[in-house]
Design an enzyme around this catalytic site. Structure first.
Site, short mmCIF file in Angstrom:
data_model
loop_
_atom_site.label_atom_id
_atom_site.label_comp_id
_atom_site.label_asym_id
_atom_site.label_seq_id
_atom_site.Cartn_x
_atom_site.Cartn_y
_atom_site.Cartn_z
N LYS A 64 0.86 -1.19 0.00
CA LYS A 64 0.00 0.00 0.00
C LYS A 64 0.89 1.23 0.00
CE LYS A 64 -1.70 2.83 2.81
NZ LYS A 64 -1.71 4.04 1.93
N CYS B 198 13.05 11.42 7.30
CA CYS B 198 13.07 10.97 8.69
C CYS B 198 14.49 10.98 9.25
CB CYS B 198 12.46 9.59 8.83
SG CYS B 198 13.42 8.29 8.04
N GLU C 8 8.40 16.66 15.35
CA GLU C 8 9.10 16.48 14.10
C GLU C 8 8.46 17.42 13.08
OE1 GLU C 8 10.75 12.87 11.27
OE2 GLU C 8 8.81 12.61 12.25
#
Length: 507
Positions: free
Chosen positions: A183, A291, A391
């Site tokens: 996905k 990230c 973040e």
């Protein structure tokens, strides 16, 4: 989520892949894939129905019967062919990626290339999926292990690396003998689908690789499906925690690579020019949507005087569409991302951080509708501020200070995240001390983004990771296989029976 405009309605539809066929979804729920530099609608992606997701899993389950028995050399040769096809189509893949995600063409090629490295590793599966044997563990008894595939596995991938992260997942899962349901991110699935087309061209059989699209409902369906044995996830901490808990409760093996707040420690003896170049590139590259971005810089001792130099370097970066020559910082992926990042910048100001460079509302000629935020720099950042605790996932640098290396290490270790960190110094003693005492899974020494090559495994830690085994490398072979231990004794006609043995001895 139905397409709101006639222009969107005319955009091509992204297909599902079920049982080796690209099929049109029968869903009534669609999302536009939008070029973040221009707001042009590039395609419409379906949110697959429950029946379509079930069909994809069923196709994978059926294909597993034959695929698990496919010789390991046959599997390896498919990925040898696949890596060649990716190389031949690199420019096209990068162009698709840039159009839908926004990063520069050069960075898009890097995105594809870091995934390609894992495909190359998958082609070496013959050397990776080896068991062990101990001869004569008792009289005439041998014990050996085999690493067997699990069955149907699934992957859920993020928007920021729509080529690399899918290539972290399905090649290694399939090479080890599993079948797969992928996905991709619903925000930018087009380059993923082109990679999938090339995978089929390389020889992956029907049903071995399947693709469904969607949002939360699709994620939950994969977590809950009884025929899926393992799930790999890369994305936000919020969603990753949900996936880990839900899929684990359903009895699945799960690995989740999640959010981060990566710190760089800069000692005053570091090579100044090289360090600033590395920091600025790692902070603002991909518009900070990595990230592993270095979003916090801890300047130690006299290096605290480098703030103006850092800002000056950041000002040299060009903000524009990823297709424009010389662009360093492209747009954020969506309007929502733009609003979130600018909102956090506002909070940083309100909470007392010093805004050294304001990248909000840059003027980008020819791309006035783009989701642009330029390089932004805060100094005096402290724990408790939103720009430090969250973040940001945008081109925002948070500069903090420390008196000593010990104080800087304690500062980093106090943060709950553990994805990556780096130190910049010319002192081997300081670097080794940092390496030993820092509680972060991936460490760079004068390397700003220390993501390991696939000979090793991605090893984020603490709040950045759930699950024991990382994606790609040696660890992922263990993740995608079950170790079966066999203890064997063979009798011949001359064997003298010892009679019935009711003890645990194997004499």
């Amino acid at each position: 989520m139905n397409a709101p405009t006639s222009v969107a309605a005319l955009a091509p539809t992204v297909k599902l892949l079920i049982g080796g066929r690209f099929v049109e979804s029968q869903t009534t729920e669609w999302r536009d894939v939008v070029n973040p530099a221009t707001q042009q609608v590039l395609a419409r992606v379906p949110f697959a129905t429950p029946a379509e997701i079930d069909a994809a899993v069923a196709a994978a389950q059926e294909a597993f019967r034959a695929w698990r028995r496919t010789p390991i050399g046959t599997r390896a040769r498919i990925f040898l062919r696949y890596q060649q096809l990716i190389r031949e189509n690199m420019a096209e893949l990068a162009a698709i990626l840039t159009a839908e995600q926004g990063k520069t063409l050069a960075d898009a090629e890097g995105d594809v290339f870091r995934g390609l490295e894992v495909v190359e590793h998958a082609a070496a599966i013959g050397n990776l999926q080896l068991g062990e044997l101990a001869n004569n563990v008792a009289n005439g008894v041998d014990t050996y292990t085999v690493l067997q595939p699990l069955g149907v596995c699934a992957g859920i991938t993020p928007f920021n690396f729509p080529a690399m992260i899918p290539l972290w997942m399905f090649p290694m899962a399939i090479a080890t003998g599993n079948t797969f349901v992928l996905k991709p991110s619903e925000q930018d699935p087009m380059v993923t689908m082109r990679l999938v087309e090339l995978a089929l061209e390389a020889g992956i059989p029907p049903g071995v690789l399947n693709v469904v699209h969607g949002g939360e409902a699709a994620v939950n369906a994969l977590c809950d499906h009884p025929d899926i044995k393992a799930i790999s996830f890369v994305g936000s901490t919020k969603v990753g925690t949900h996936v880990y808990q839900r899929a684990s409760l359903a009895g699945k093996r799960v690995q989740c690579m999640m959010g981060a707040k990566n710190h760089a420690i800069v000692l005053p003896d570091a090579n100044k020019e090289q360090t600033l170049n590395a920091l600025v590139g790692a902070t603002f590259g991909a518009a900070g949507q990595r990230c592993m971005a270095l979003s916090v810089v801890v300047l130690v001792g006299e290096a605290r005087e480098w703030v103006a130099d850092f800002v000056a370097k950041a000002k040299t970066l060009k903000v524009s569409a990823g297709t424009e020559a010389g662009t360093d910082v492209g747009p954020l992926v969506s309007r929502a991302a733009h609003q979130r990042v600018t909102g956090l910048i506002e909070r940083g100001v309100a909470e007392g951080a010093t805004l050294e460079l304001d990248g909000r509302d840059p003027q980008v000629a020819g791309y006035e509708q783009g989701n642009f935020v330029g390089p932004t720099v805060f100094s005096g950042v402290k724990p408790g501020m939103a720009v430090y605790e969250q973040e940001i996932f945008g081109p925002v640098a948070c500069l903090a200070g420390a008196e000593t290396l010990d104080e800087a290490i304690a500062f980093v270790n106090a943060n709950p995240n553990g994805n990556g960190t780096a130190i910049f110094t010319q002192s081997g003693a300081a670097a080794r001390r940092f390496q030993e005492e820092i509680d972060v899974g991936q460490v760079g020494i004068n390397v700003p983004i220390p993501v390991p090559v696939p000979l090793f495994s991605f090893s984020g830690s603490r709040a950045s990771k759930l699950g024991d085994l990382g994606p790609y490398g040696k660890q992922v072979v263990l993740f995608y296989t079950q170790t079966k231990t066999v203890t064997a004794r063979w009798f011949d006609d001359s064997t003298v029976s010892q009679g019935v043995n009711t003890t645990i001895s194997l004499k």
